[in-house]
Enzyme design. Structure first.
Site, short mmCIF file in Angstrom:
data_model
loop_
_atom_site.label_atom_id
_atom_site.label_comp_id
_atom_site.label_asym_id
_atom_site.label_seq_id
_atom_site.Cartn_x
_atom_site.Cartn_y
_atom_site.Cartn_z
CG ASP A 255 -12.24 18.30 51.00
OD1 ASP A 255 -11.30 17.99 51.76
OD2 ASP A 255 -13.43 18.04 51.27
CG ASP B 260 -8.74 18.98 59.70
OD1 ASP B 260 -8.88 20.17 59.34
OD2 ASP B 260 -9.55 18.09 59.44
CD GLU C 176 -12.07 16.40 57.07
OE1 GLU C 176 -12.19 16.17 58.30
OE2 GLU C 176 -12.51 17.45 56.52
CD GLU C 177 -14.34 20.35 55.47
OE1 GLU C 177 -15.27 19.95 56.18
OE2 GLU C 177 -13.45 21.11 55.89
CG HIS D 297 -17.27 24.31 57.50
ND1 HIS D 297 -17.90 23.11 57.82
CD2 HIS D 297 -15.97 24.00 57.32
CE1 HIS D 297 -17.01 22.14 57.84
NE2 HIS D 297 -15.82 22.65 57.54
CG HIS E 40 -9.17 18.17 54.65
ND1 HIS E 40 -10.00 19.14 54.12
CD2 HIS E 40 -9.28 18.28 56.00
CE1 HIS E 40 -10.58 19.81 55.11
NE2 HIS E 40 -10.16 19.32 56.26
CG ASP F 173 -11.69 22.71 57.99
OD1 ASP F 173 -10.88 21.78 57.87
OD2 ASP F 173 -12.88 22.53 58.32
#
Length: 413
Positions: free
Chosen positions: A83, A201, A178-179, A383, A81, A144
């Site tokens: 995003d 991932d 995805e997040e 994150h 992903h 990520d």
């Protein structure tokens, strides 16, 4: 196999594009800025020679690498992903590249004294001597899952440049959102056309995962009665105190900061309120289906107990299942995990098979008919401002993709 500088350049070009998703938007993708990277990826796929490159109306990017063998081989896929998490800023990402890491503290922001230290982040020490990419202390990095995209792109380019490597047809897809739990919501499994796939991932090098949490969201709405505090005796009902009773009645040690491995939890992610009304937002997680259902029942039983004390309508709970443990969909086709495990061992990586303490597009895709284990992308501390990734881990992930393609072809000769 893969040129280190090419991987660095590719990865940096991706993370510099802000692709933060937005849980408060109902659009797909949830933010317009995700289109910038989606279009770039589609163009790059065309430039390196991939076939059937398509960017659809929801920003899903798909492409094909044709087979190099004549015998019948199952179509496999690789997915990542683009995003980044809404939990921390992804604007103006300024990666720092640490060559030949010395094993000591890395200063991310000297002025604010933000330090990435192996004393606190112990995994960092294992990468001494490698090239580490970090943040500058003001944003997340975006490994990520832009690391996964880098690895898939690198592997596809390598296979295109080396057509003597035997492999069947390979499909790839890069997804938005995805997040915020929507990466698979508009994924067209039929159009993708793979028998199975792998999400790139995971975190540290070697991770191989085929089970994840069962997940639900709980929105707890507490209703009080606001009365002038000077005349409130026996009349005011303060919703914040009722909410506090609810919070304190759940098992205090069954929270993210006190659990690991296959242990589940209740996580209070948001609280806002006043005397009249308070709202709590929880996520509920457990690997075991029975324990997961029991957690939801515990919340409902607690609601009934508190309502018996304060009034029948003082609490309402909205429970919504989010995703399920993909293990039951993977176990009937465990050969796809074994191929990934063998591929890692073939490139001198020790597989670390463990449950995901979170979710993945692969979980939803597995229930949509596309079995989809998860493979490491190589990053740590996702994150947030302490996120980092060793370049050598990205190189190895690209090698694993190539080897999976090769081993799949060999096994179906």
């Amino acid at each position: 196999m893969t040129n280190k500088q090419h991987i660095i350049d590719r990865f940096v070009s991706y993370v510099k594009i802000d692709t933060q998703s937005d849980p408060n938007s109902n659009a797909t993708p949830s933010t317009e800025k995700q289109w910038v990277l989606a279009r770039k990826l589609a163009e790059e796929l065309r430039e390196i020679g991939m076939s059937d490159v398509e960017l659809d109306e929801n920003a899903y990017v798909m492409a094909t690498l044709p087979a190099t063998v004549a015998h019948k081989v199952p179509v496999i896929g690789f997915i990542s992903h683009f995003d980044t998490s809404p939990d921390f800023s992804g604007t103006n990402v300024n990666p720092q590249i640490i060559e030949d890491y010395d094993g000591e503290d890395i200063v991310l922001d000297e002025e604010k004294n933000i330090i990435l230290s192996p004393e606190y982040f112990e995994d960092l020490a294992q990468y001494k001597g490698q090239t580490i990419i970090t943040t500058d202390g003001t944003t997340l990095l975006g490994a990520d899952d832009k690391a996964g995209i880098t690895e898939i792109m690198t592997a596809m380019q390598y296979l295109l440049d080396n057509p003597d490597i035997p492999h069947g047809k390979i499909r790839i897809c890069f997804t938005p959102d995805e997040e915020i739990g929507r990466g698979a919501h508009k994924f067209d499994v039929e159009k993708f056309g793979a028998e199975w796939a792998y999400t790139m991932d995971g975190s540290q090098i070697g991770e191989l995962e085929f089970e994840n949490f069962h997940a639900a969201q709980a929105i707890v709405k507490v209703q009080g009665k606001s009365v002038h505090p000077g005349y409130a005796k026996d009349k005011m009902v303060n919703s914040m105190y009722i909410a506090q009773d609810f919070i304190n009645s759940l098992p205090r040690l069954e929270t993210p900061e006190h659990t690991k491995g296959r242990q589940g939890f209740f996580h209070l992610s948001s609280i806002k309120g006043d005397v009249e009304q308070t709202q709590l937002e929880y996520i509920i997680r457990d690997h075991d289906k029975d324990h997961f259902e029991a957690r939801k029942e515990m919340m409902l039983d607690l609601k009934n107990e508190i309502c018996a004390q304060y009034g029948s309508k003082c609490i309402e709970i909205e429970l919504k299942d989010q995703y399920a443990n993909m293990r039951e969909k993977i176990e009937p086709v465990m050969h796809i995990v074994e191929i990934a495990e063998d591929a890692m061992e073939a490139v001198n990586i020790e597989p670390l098979i463990k449950p995901i303490r979170g979710g993945t597009d692969g979980a939803q895709l597995s229930y949509m008919g596309l079995p989809c284990p998860n493979i490491f992308a190589g990053g740590h501390n996702f994150h947030g401002k302490y996120e980092y990734i060793p370049v050598e881990s990205m190189q190895k992930a690209a090698e694993v993709i190539v080897k999976i393609a090769e081993l799949t072809s060999e096994r179906y000769q």
